[in-house]
Structures are given as structure tokens and as C-alpha cells.
Design a protein around this motif. Structure first.
Motif, PDB file in Angstrom:
ATOM      1  N   THR A  99      47.500   6.019  44.692  1.00 16.31           N
ATOM      2  CA  THR A  99      46.850   6.538  43.486  1.00 16.31           C
ATOM      3  C   THR A  99      47.657   7.728  42.975  1.00 16.31           C
ATOM      4  N   THR A 100      47.252   8.247  41.826  1.00 11.75           N
ATOM      5  CA  THR A 100      47.865   9.473  41.321  1.00 11.75           C
ATOM      6  C   THR A 100      47.184  10.670  41.987  1.00 11.75           C
ATOM      7  N   PRO A 101      47.815  11.835  41.959  1.00 11.22           N
ATOM      8  CA  PRO A 101      47.169  13.022  42.527  1.00 11.22           C
ATOM      9  C   PRO A 101      45.806  13.317  41.915  1.00 11.22           C
ATOM     10  N   GLU A 102      45.689  13.188  40.590  1.00 14.82           N
ATOM     11  CA  GLU A 102      44.405  13.513  39.971  1.00 14.82           C
ATOM     12  C   GLU A 102      43.338  12.474  40.310  1.00 14.82           C
ATOM     13  N   GLN A 103      43.725  11.214  40.483  1.00 17.98           N
ATOM     14  CA  GLN A 103      42.757  10.213  40.933  1.00 17.98           C
ATOM     15  C   GLN A 103      42.241  10.565  42.323  1.00 17.98           C
ATOM     16  N   ALA A 104      43.123  11.050  43.187  1.00 20.20           N
ATOM     17  CA  ALA A 104      42.708  11.462  44.525  1.00 20.20           C
ATOM     18  C   ALA A 104      41.752  12.650  44.458  1.00 20.20           C
ATOM     19  N   ARG A 105      42.044  13.606  43.597  1.00 20.28           N
ATOM     20  CA  ARG A 105      41.162  14.778  43.464  1.00 20.28           C
ATOM     21  C   ARG A 105      39.804  14.368  42.908  1.00 20.28           C
ATOM     22  N   SER A 106      39.812  13.462  41.939  1.00 16.21           N
ATOM     23  CA  SER A 106      38.556  12.987  41.360  1.00 16.21           C
ATOM     24  C   SER A 106      37.702  12.286  42.412  1.00 16.21           C
ATOM     25  N   GLY A 108      37.840  12.900  45.500  1.00 21.36           N
ATOM     26  CA  GLY A 108      37.393  13.968  46.387  1.00 21.36           C
ATOM     27  C   GLY A 108      36.142  14.647  45.877  1.00 21.36           C
ATOM     28  N   ARG A 109      36.040  14.822  44.565  1.00 22.64           N
ATOM     29  CA  ARG A 109      34.831  15.428  44.002  1.00 22.64           C
ATOM     30  C   ARG A 109      33.631  14.516  44.223  1.00 22.64           C
ATOM     31  N   ALA A 111      33.359  12.372  46.699  1.00 22.81           N
ATOM     32  CA  ALA A 111      33.087  12.379  48.133  1.00 22.81           C
ATOM     33  C   ALA A 111      32.316  13.627  48.539  1.00 22.81           C
ATOM     34  N   ALA A 112      32.695  14.773  47.982  1.00 24.50           N
ATOM     35  CA  ALA A 112      31.988  16.010  48.326  1.00 24.50           C
ATOM     36  C   ALA A 112      30.522  15.931  47.915  1.00 24.50           C
ATOM     37  N   ALA A 113      30.284  15.380  46.732  1.00 26.62           N
ATOM     38  CA  ALA A 113      28.890  15.246  46.266  1.00 26.62           C
ATOM     39  C   ALA A 113      28.116  14.254  47.118  1.00 26.62           C
ATOM     40  N   ALA A 114      28.802  13.250  47.635  1.00 25.30           N
ATOM     41  CA  ALA A 114      28.154  12.210  48.445  1.00 25.30           C
ATOM     42  C   ALA A 114      28.124  12.566  49.929  1.00 25.30           C
ATOM     43  N   GLU A 115      28.636  13.745  50.286  1.00 25.49           N
ATOM     44  CA  GLU A 115      28.695  14.210  51.680  1.00 25.49           C
ATOM     45  C   GLU A 115      29.520  13.259  52.541  1.00 25.49           C
ATOM     46  N   VAL A 116      30.663  12.865  51.991  1.00 24.12           N
ATOM     47  CA  VAL A 116      31.610  12.007  52.692  1.00 24.12           C
ATOM     48  C   VAL A 116      32.877  12.814  52.944  1.00 24.12           C
ATOM     49  N   GLU A 117      33.400  12.790  54.164  1.00 20.42           N
ATOM     50  CA  GLU A 117      34.664  13.450  54.467  1.00 20.42           C
ATOM     51  C   GLU A 117      35.796  12.550  53.988  1.00 20.42           C
ATOM     52  N   LEU A 118      36.629  13.050  53.091  1.00 15.37           N
ATOM     53  CA  LEU A 118      37.689  12.228  52.513  1.00 15.37           C
ATOM     54  C   LEU A 118      39.063  12.748  52.893  1.00 15.37           C
ATOM     55  N   ILE A 119      39.905  11.824  53.318  1.00 18.75           N
ATOM     56  CA  ILE A 119      41.325  12.089  53.544  1.00 18.75           C
ATOM     57  C   ILE A 119      42.096  11.117  52.664  1.00 18.75           C
ATOM     58  N   VAL A 162      49.633  17.674  54.686  1.00 20.35           N
ATOM     59  CA  VAL A 162      50.320  18.551  53.735  1.00 20.35           C
ATOM     60  C   VAL A 162      49.371  19.476  52.971  1.00 20.35           C
ATOM     61  N   GLY A 163      48.094  19.525  53.362  1.00 24.32           N
ATOM     62  CA  GLY A 163      47.208  20.483  52.723  1.00 24.32           C
ATOM     63  C   GLY A 163      45.849  19.931  52.360  1.00 24.32           C
ATOM     64  N   GLU A 164      44.952  20.836  52.010  1.00 25.22           N
ATOM     65  CA  GLU A 164      43.581  20.435  51.692  1.00 25.22           C
ATOM     66  C   GLU A 164      43.412  19.996  50.239  1.00 25.22           C
ATOM     67  N   ASP A 165      44.388  20.275  49.389  1.00 25.81           N
ATOM     68  CA  ASP A 165      44.364  19.736  48.033  1.00 25.81           C
ATOM     69  C   ASP A 165      44.471  18.218  48.147  1.00 25.81           C
ATOM     70  N   LEU A 166      43.436  17.500  47.734  1.00 25.24           N
ATOM     71  CA  LEU A 166      43.436  16.051  47.915  1.00 25.24           C
ATOM     72  C   LEU A 166      44.540  15.364  47.128  1.00 25.24           C
ATOM     73  N   GLY A 167      45.100  16.038  46.138  1.00 21.28           N
ATOM     74  CA  GLY A 167      46.195  15.445  45.386  1.00 21.28           C
ATOM     75  C   GLY A 167      47.556  15.639  46.034  1.00 21.28           C
TER      76      GLY A 167
END
Length: 272
Positions: A99-106, A108-109, A111-119, A162-167
Motif C-alpha cells: 500500500t502507500t504510506p498514507e493508506q497504511a496510516r489511514s 492505522g486510524r 485500527a486504533a478506533a477498533a482497538e486492533v493492534e496494527l503492524i 523502522v518506527g511507529e509511524d504506520l506509513g
């Protein structure tokens, strides 16, 4: 559900060539693997190796401590996980779909709302490389989830967080792939030019490969100049680089194989 790394229940959603390779690595690692694919026949070989075939993606996810997605694209990821948010709550999802970085970040948002841990992950390997020494998978997202599942993820190859930024993983992924495609394009152009002299692409490849392997180490020095430019002493000036690329471009024109490639390289590398 358990956090034990021994004999985890892992589900793999998507059984293309890559998803199948991931599932095989998990089975070889001794995990209890549940698989699902839209085309059910793709699961038959894995079933023969010990995987359990779920009747639906939701069923596979419900049976897993760790859910791995390797499907076509971001839309397919959403199609599978959004309707199963309640099932996934509290679980870890590793998205190895490109996916693109922004798709991954989206995602992630969501997942956070759904209480899902996302990698999120970017696979820098072909299917046949999975589990081998040359396989690299880059990850970003929830670091505690990555640490907890690292030994499972390392079954696929070297696991680089490589970091907590999902992108971040996707950005590293596309950047490495960009370097690869730039190399392929330059070699294709060079081979076209060499053939005008009676040479062959095969001979050019034989001469180019060891040179590129040796010169690739200079990327570390270039990285210093990008990360900390004030501390970097440039060995080759931009003017020298621009002149060298202009010479290559002139040779392309003289060979009757003009290209826009070198002018793009000139602007990217030197800004001139």
C-alpha cells in the motif's frame, strides 16, 4: 487467545504466491496455521501440509492470535477487516499487502478506533526467497506488538522495525523499489546503446553487475550527505556529476537512442 510465541494460532488471509509462501514458513516454524482465500482451491496444497482451511475470512481471523493479510490492495484489506472489527478487537493484525504510506496510516486510524493492534509491513523479497537469508521484511506500527511477535515474523526473513509511524514501512518499501526500477531503466537504456556498437546486453550485464556491487557501498556516504549535510564533505561536485551525465546523454543521442532518463537523473542528483 494467548501471547505465547510457542505454537501460536496464526491466520493468513490471501493465498497468492506470496501469501502461500508466508503460510508455508509459518507451518515450517511449527505454528498452527489457519488459511483462507477467495479461490478455495489455492488452499488445498497448504491443507495437505497441515493448515486448517477456514470457510470465510472472518472465521480464519476468529481462530487466530495473529492475523496476517497479504491480498491485492488496500481496498481488499478494508473489505476483509472492516466487517470483522468486533472479531479483531484486541488482536494483532500484520498487513503485508503493498500500500502507500498514507493508506497504511489511514488503516492505522481505523485500527486504533477498533482497538486492533496494527503492524504494517513491506516485503523486500520474492516468494521463493521467503524464509531464506536474503529475505527482508520491513515493519512499522505498534512497537509492543512487533516485539511480542518478532520471533514469528522472523520466520519470513530478517525483520526490520523502522518506527511507529504506520506509513514508515511502506515508505521504505517504495523507496527501495524505486532504486531498483531506476537501476533497471538505466540498464535497459545502456543495453540499447551498447547494441548499436555490436555489443550485447548479456555482456554489458556481466561487466555491470560487479561494478554496481562494488559501488553500492558508496550509498552509505551519500546517506551522510542527505541526513547531515552540514557535516558532509562532498567528494564529487554537482557540476562534475552534471557534466558526466551530460556526456552520457550526448552518447545516447549519438547512438540514435535518445532518452529523457538522463535529464531526469541530472536534475534529481544535482539540482542543476
Amino acid at each position: 487467545m494467548t501471547n505465547s510465541l510457542a505454537a501460536q494460532h496464526v491466520s493468513v488471509i490471501g493465498l497468492g504466491a506470496m501469501g502461500t509462501a508466508l503460510a508455508k514458513a509459518l507451518l515450517a516454524g511449527g505454528h498452527q496455521v489457519v488459511v483462507w482465500n477467495r479461490t478455495a482451491s489455492r488452499a488445498e496444497a497448504l491443507a495437505a501440509q497441515g493448515a486448517r482451511v477456514a470457510g470465510s475470512a472472518a472465521e480464519a481471523m476468529a481462530a487466530a492470535d495473529l492475523v496476517i493479510l497479504c491480498v491485492l490492495d488496500d481496498a481488499a484489506v478494508r473489505e476483509h477487516i472492516e466487517p470483522t472489527a468486533a472479531v479483531l478487537r484486541g488482536r494483532t493484525v500484520v498487513n503485508l499487502t503493498t500500500t502507500t504510506p498514507e493508506q497504511a496510516r489511514s488503516l492505522g486510524r481505523w485500527a486504533a478506533a477498533a482497538e486492533v493492534e496494527l503492524i504494517d509491513g513491506g516485503i523486500m523479497a520474492s516468494p521463493e526467497m521467503i524464509g531464506g537469508p536474503a529475505s527482508l521484511v520491513i515493519y512499522s506500527g505498534v512497537s509492543t506488538a512487533f516485539d511480542r511477535h518478532r520471533s514469528v515474523l522472523e520466520l519470513f526473513g530478517r525483520a526490520e522495525f523502522v518506527g511507529e509511524d504506520l506509513g514508515a514501512a511502506a515508505m521504505y518499501d517504495v523507496s527501495i523499489l524505486g532504486a531498483m526500477y531506476a537501476m533497471f531503466a538505466a540498464f535497459q537504456q545502456g543495453a540499447t546503446m551498447v547494441r548499436t556498437t555490436g555489443g550485447t546486453a548479456a555482456h554489458l550485464a556481466a561487466l555491470t553487475i560487479p561494478f554496481l556491487q562494488a559501488i553500492a557501498t558508496s550509498l552509505a556516504g551519500q546517506a551522510v550527505g542527505i541526513d547531515t549535510p552540514d557535516d558532509y564533505v562532498q567528494i564529487q561536485s554537482d557540476e562534475f556529476t552534471a557534466a558526466a551525465i551530460d556526456l552520457i546523454d550526448k552518447a545516447a543521442v549519438e547512438s540514435g537512442t535518445p532518452t529523457e532518463l538522463y535529464s531526469v537523473l541530472r536534475r534529481t542528483l544535482t539540482g542543476l
